[in-house]
Scaffold this motif. Structure first.
Motif, PDB file in Angstrom:
ATOM      1  N   GLY A 123     -75.747  37.915  50.665  1.00  0.00           N
ATOM      2  CA  GLY A 123     -75.030  37.003  49.769  1.00  0.00           C
ATOM      3  C   GLY A 123     -74.055  37.669  48.809  1.00  0.00           C
ATOM      4  O   GLY A 123     -73.816  37.162  47.718  1.00  0.00           O
ATOM      5  N   LEU A 124     -73.460  38.797  49.202  1.00  0.00           N
ATOM      6  CA  LEU A 124     -72.561  39.502  48.284  1.00  0.00           C
ATOM      7  C   LEU A 124     -71.091  39.404  48.681  1.00  0.00           C
ATOM      8  O   LEU A 124     -70.243  40.034  48.058  1.00  0.00           O
ATOM      9  CB  LEU A 124     -72.986  40.982  48.189  1.00  0.00           C
ATOM     10  N   THR A 125     -70.809  38.635  49.716  1.00  0.00           N
ATOM     11  CA  THR A 125     -69.405  38.524  50.130  1.00  0.00           C
ATOM     12  C   THR A 125     -68.962  37.065  50.240  1.00  0.00           C
ATOM     13  O   THR A 125     -68.164  36.708  51.094  1.00  0.00           O
ATOM     14  CB  THR A 125     -69.138  39.263  51.463  1.00  0.00           C
TER      15      THR A 125
ATOM     16  N   ILE B  20     -65.525  46.510  36.448  1.00  0.00           N
ATOM     17  CA  ILE B  20     -66.949  46.217  36.639  1.00  0.00           C
ATOM     18  C   ILE B  20     -67.078  44.981  37.504  1.00  0.00           C
ATOM     19  O   ILE B  20     -66.263  44.053  37.400  1.00  0.00           O
ATOM     20  CB  ILE B  20     -67.696  46.053  35.291  1.00  0.00           C
ATOM     21  N   ASP B  21     -68.098  44.990  38.377  1.00  0.00           N
ATOM     22  CA  ASP B  21     -68.281  43.907  39.355  1.00  0.00           C
ATOM     23  C   ASP B  21     -69.751  43.501  39.410  1.00  0.00           C
ATOM     24  O   ASP B  21     -70.555  44.137  40.087  1.00  0.00           O
ATOM     25  CB  ASP B  21     -67.834  44.399  40.741  1.00  0.00           C
ATOM     26  N   PRO B  22     -70.129  42.415  38.685  1.00  0.00           N
ATOM     27  CA  PRO B  22     -71.536  41.987  38.726  1.00  0.00           C
ATOM     28  C   PRO B  22     -71.858  41.036  39.888  1.00  0.00           C
ATOM     29  O   PRO B  22     -72.944  40.453  39.894  1.00  0.00           O
ATOM     30  CB  PRO B  22     -71.699  41.271  37.386  1.00  0.00           C
ATOM     31  N   ASN B  23     -70.940  40.892  40.825  1.00  0.00           N
ATOM     32  CA  ASN B  23     -71.176  39.973  41.958  1.00  0.00           C
ATOM     33  C   ASN B  23     -71.630  38.588  41.500  1.00  0.00           C
ATOM     34  O   ASN B  23     -72.656  38.057  41.976  1.00  0.00           O
ATOM     35  CB  ASN B  23     -72.180  40.551  42.962  1.00  0.00           C
ATOM     36  N   ALA B  24     -70.870  38.039  40.539  1.00  0.00           N
ATOM     37  CA  ALA B  24     -71.096  36.653  40.100  1.00  0.00           C
ATOM     38  C   ALA B  24     -72.455  36.440  39.444  1.00  0.00           C
ATOM     39  O   ALA B  24     -72.994  35.340  39.474  1.00  0.00           O
ATOM     40  CB  ALA B  24     -70.886  35.675  41.262  1.00  0.00           C
ATOM     41  N   ALA B  25     -73.001  37.495  38.837  1.00  0.00           N
ATOM     42  CA  ALA B  25     -74.332  37.376  38.224  1.00  0.00           C
ATOM     43  C   ALA B  25     -74.310  36.715  36.857  1.00  0.00           C
ATOM     44  O   ALA B  25     -75.367  36.440  36.306  1.00  0.00           O
ATOM     45  CB  ALA B  25     -74.960  38.760  38.090  1.00  0.00           C
ATOM     46  N   TRP B  26     -73.125  36.497  36.294  1.00  0.00           N
ATOM     47  CA  TRP B  26     -73.067  36.019  34.917  1.00  0.00           C
ATOM     48  C   TRP B  26     -72.667  34.546  34.849  1.00  0.00           C
ATOM     49  O   TRP B  26     -71.986  34.013  35.735  1.00  0.00           O
ATOM     50  CB  TRP B  26     -72.043  36.830  34.110  1.00  0.00           C
ATOM     51  N   THR B  27     -73.041  33.926  33.734  1.00  0.00           N
ATOM     52  CA  THR B  27     -72.546  32.577  33.458  1.00  0.00           C
ATOM     53  C   THR B  27     -71.074  32.681  33.030  1.00  0.00           C
ATOM     54  O   THR B  27     -70.579  33.777  32.721  1.00  0.00           O
ATOM     55  CB  THR B  27     -73.323  31.954  32.283  1.00  0.00           C
TER      56      THR B  27
ATOM     57  N   GLU C 234     -86.238  38.346  40.951  1.00  0.00           N
ATOM     58  CA  GLU C 234     -85.416  37.236  41.471  1.00  0.00           C
ATOM     59  C   GLU C 234     -83.967  37.692  41.434  1.00  0.00           C
ATOM     60  O   GLU C 234     -83.557  38.353  40.466  1.00  0.00           O
ATOM     61  CB  GLU C 234     -85.560  35.993  40.589  1.00  0.00           C
ATOM     62  N   PRO C 235     -83.148  37.349  42.437  1.00  0.00           N
ATOM     63  CA  PRO C 235     -81.732  37.722  42.404  1.00  0.00           C
ATOM     64  C   PRO C 235     -81.090  37.270  41.100  1.00  0.00           C
ATOM     65  O   PRO C 235     -81.437  36.213  40.568  1.00  0.00           O
ATOM     66  CB  PRO C 235     -81.129  36.985  43.593  1.00  0.00           C
ATOM     67  N   ASN C 236     -80.172  38.086  40.608  1.00  0.00           N
ATOM     68  CA  ASN C 236     -79.645  37.850  39.261  1.00  0.00           C
ATOM     69  C   ASN C 236     -78.495  36.851  39.190  1.00  0.00           C
ATOM     70  O   ASN C 236     -77.899  36.674  38.133  1.00  0.00           O
ATOM     71  CB  ASN C 236     -79.168  39.181  38.675  1.00  0.00           C
ATOM     72  N   THR C 237     -78.160  36.205  40.291  1.00  0.00           N
ATOM     73  CA  THR C 237     -76.957  35.382  40.310  1.00  0.00           C
ATOM     74  C   THR C 237     -76.944  34.334  39.197  1.00  0.00           C
ATOM     75  O   THR C 237     -77.821  33.486  39.113  1.00  0.00           O
ATOM     76  CB  THR C 237     -76.820  34.706  41.689  1.00  0.00           C
ATOM     77  N   ALA C 238     -75.950  34.433  38.337  1.00  0.00           N
ATOM     78  CA  ALA C 238     -75.733  33.495  37.223  1.00  0.00           C
ATOM     79  C   ALA C 238     -76.941  33.348  36.305  1.00  0.00           C
ATOM     80  O   ALA C 238     -77.135  32.322  35.681  1.00  0.00           O
ATOM     81  CB  ALA C 238     -75.283  32.131  37.725  1.00  0.00           C
TER      82      ALA C 238
END
Ligand code: GKR
Ligand code: MG
Length: 418
Positions: A94-96, A216-223, A412-416
Motif C-alpha cells: 500500500g505504498l504506491t 521528507i515522505d511519510p507515505n500519507a501517514a499524517w492528517t 497498526e499501519p500509521n496511515t493518517a
C-alpha cells in the motif's frame, strides 16, 4: 525482430529492516526479471515487482509474446491489455497509491516494454537513451534515501548500518551515504515515528548538511492538519514535502497552506489522476515511476504533461536491482523536463543480478551507459543465486505490516494516524 521465447525469473535479495508507515522491510526484497529471447541471439532485459499477485499477471502474457516483433510497442500494449482484461493487481504494502485496470496494464506492459527497448537497442547497436530521443543530460542525479531502521532482522546479527532512530544516528546514516555516493540532496522516509520526532531528524540533517536540499515522505501517514503544521514548521528547510496526507483533496488542502511544493507517488499514479490533481492544485511535483506509469515512453509523456502545467517531475523508487536502475537512468537522461534528483534504494542492497561496473555513482549521479540497449548484462550465476534466495525465502509478497507485528505485536499501519 521477433521474440522466440520469454524467461521470467523471480528473485530475492537481502534488504535491511527499513521502517516506513506500513511497518518494516522483510529480510528479502522480491523482484521479477524477464529475458526476451529474440532472433539473432538478441536478449532484452526487464525488471519489475516480484510479488506473486503481479507475477501471476505477467505469466498470463508470456505465451502471447512468442512471435511478437519487439519494434511493435503499440501491439505489445494491446496484447497485454487484451490478455489481462479487467483484472486489477493490488500490492499488499500500500505504498504506491491506488489500483486500477489501467495501472495493472501499465505495470505489466512496462516490464515488457523495457525488455523490448533493450532488445531494439542491441539489434540497432544503440543505447536505449537514443531510442527515446537522445540525451538531454549525460548523467542522472540521484538523492540519498534515508530510512529510520532497526539494527537487525529478527534472529540476525546487527547489519553494518546499525539502528537508526535518533537524529544523531540519522545524520550518521546520511554521512555514510553522502561520502560513499556523493549525493547532493537527501530524502528521509518518514511516517515511522511521531512527526515532531521526524521534524527533529530533518532539522539535524539541515544543520549537518546546509547545502543539501531536503525532503521528507511519510507515505500519507499524517492528517491534513499535521501536514499543514509540518509544512509551516519546515518552511525554508524542505525543497518539497512528499505525500504528507492521503488523497488528492487532502493534498490540495495542505498545498493551499504550504510554501514548498508537494510531491507525490501516491495520489497521482496514472494519467486519469492528472486532471483532478492539477485542477485542485494538489501537487507541485509528480514522482514518476516507469514500473507503473506504463514504461519509458509514457514516462516521457508524463513529463511533457507536467511541464505544460508547470508541475515538476522526479522519480520514485522501490527496492530494486540494476536493470531497473539502468532503465531509470536511460529515461531520465532522455527526458528534458526532470526537475529534481531521483530517488533510489540502490545503497541498501548488497547483491545484484547484473555484472558489476555498468552503473556507478559519481557525485551522486549515474552516467548514462553508452553500450547498446540498457547497457547492462545479466550475470547468470548471480541470477541463479537470487532465484535460489527467492525459493528459500518462502516470501511471495511484500508485507511490511505482518513482519512489523513480529517486532511489535500491537502494531497498526500509521496511515493518517498522526
Ligand atoms: O521502500 O519502504 C520503502 C518505501 O516506502 C517505498 O515502498 C515507497 O513506495 O519509496 C517509496 C515512496 O517514495 O513512497
Ligand atoms: Mg513517496
Amino acid at each position: 525482430m521477433k521474440v522466440l521465447d520469454v524467461v521470467l525469473t523471480p528473485v530475492a535479495f537481502a534488504d535491511p529492516p527499513l521502517l516506513n508507515a506500513m511497518g518494516v522491510h522483510e529480510p528479502f526484497a522480491l523482484r521479477g526479471v524477464v529475458q526476451l529471447i529474440c532472433e539473432d541471439g538478441v536478449v532484452g532485459l526487464g525488471e519489475s515487482y516480484g510479488d506473486l499477485a503481479f507475477l501471476d499477471q505477467v505469466r498470463k502474457v508470456l505465451p502471447e509474446l512468442k512471435g511478437h516483433d519487439v519494434f511493435d510497442l503499440p501491439g505489445l500494449r494491446r496484447k497485454v491489455a487484451t490478455t489481462l482484461g479487467e483484472v486489477v493487481f493490488a500490492d499488499a504494502h500500500g505504498l504506491t497509491g491506488g489500483f486500477s485496470v489501467s495501472k495493472t496494464v501499465a505495470s505489466v506492459y512496462s516490464l515488457f516494454e523495457v525488455a523490448a527497448l533493450d532488445a531494439q537497442g542491441h539489434y540497432l547497436g544503440r543505447p536505449v537513451v537514443d531510442l527515446l530521443g537522445g540525451k538531454a543530460r549525460d548523467a542522472v542525479d540521484f538523492s540519498a534515501y534515508l530510512f529510520y531502521k532497526f539494527g537487525a532482522h529478527l534472529g540476525a546479527e546487527e547489519d553494518s548500518w546499525g539502528e537508526v532512530t535518533t537524529p544523531d544516528a540519522l545524520v550518521g546514516e546520511a554521512r555514510r551515504m553522502v561520502e560513499e555516493y556523493g549525493f547532493g540532496s537527501i530524502k528521509l522516509k518518514g511516517g515511522a515515528f511521531d512527526p515532531d520526532q521526524e521534524m527533529d531528524g530533518i532539522r539535524a540533517l539541515a544543520d549537518a548538511f546546509p547545502d543539501h536540499p531536503l525532503r521528507i515522505d511519510p507515505n500519507a501517514a499524517w492528517t491534513v492538519e499535521t501536514g499543514i503544521r509540518v509544512a509551516e514548521e519546515l518552511d525554508g528547510v524542505l525543497e518539497y514535502l512528499e505525500d504528507p496526507t492521503p488523497g488528492i483533496e487532502g493534498m490540495a488542502r495542505v498545498a493551499e497552506k504550504a510554501n514548498m511544493p508537494l510531491a507525490t507517488n501516491m495520489c497521482v499514479v496514472r494519467f486519469a489522476d492528472i486532471e483532478p490533481a492539477f485542477r485542485q492544485r494538489a501537487v507541485g511535483v509528480i514522482l514518476s515511476d516507469h514500473h507503473y506509469w506504463g514504461g519509458l515512453r509514457d514516462t516521457q509523456a508524463l513529463s511533457t504533461t507536467a511541464e505544460c502545467f508547470d508541475v515538476g517531475l522526479s522519480m520514485h523508487s522501490n527496492s530494486h536491482l540494476g536493470i531497473s536502475l539502468a532503465a531509470m537512468v536511460h529515461v531520465a537522461a532522455a527526458t528534458p523536463h526532470l526537475t529534481y534528483a531521483c530517488d533510489t534504494h540502490w545503497p541498501w542492497k548488497t547483491a545484484d543480478v547484473i555484472a558489476p561496473g555498468a552503473l556507478e555513482f559519481v557525485d551522486g549521479a549515474v552516467a548514462v551507459p553508452d553500450k547498446p540497449g540498457l547497457g547492462v548484462e545479466l550475470d547468470p550465476d548471480a541470477l541463479a543465486r537470487a532465484h535460489e534466495d527467492y525459493v528459500r525465502s518462502g516470501q511471495t509478497k511484500r508485507d511490511d505490516v505482518t513482519y512489523m507485528r513480529k517486532f511489535v505485536g500491537s502494531f497498526e499501519p500509521n496511515t493518517a494516524r498522526w
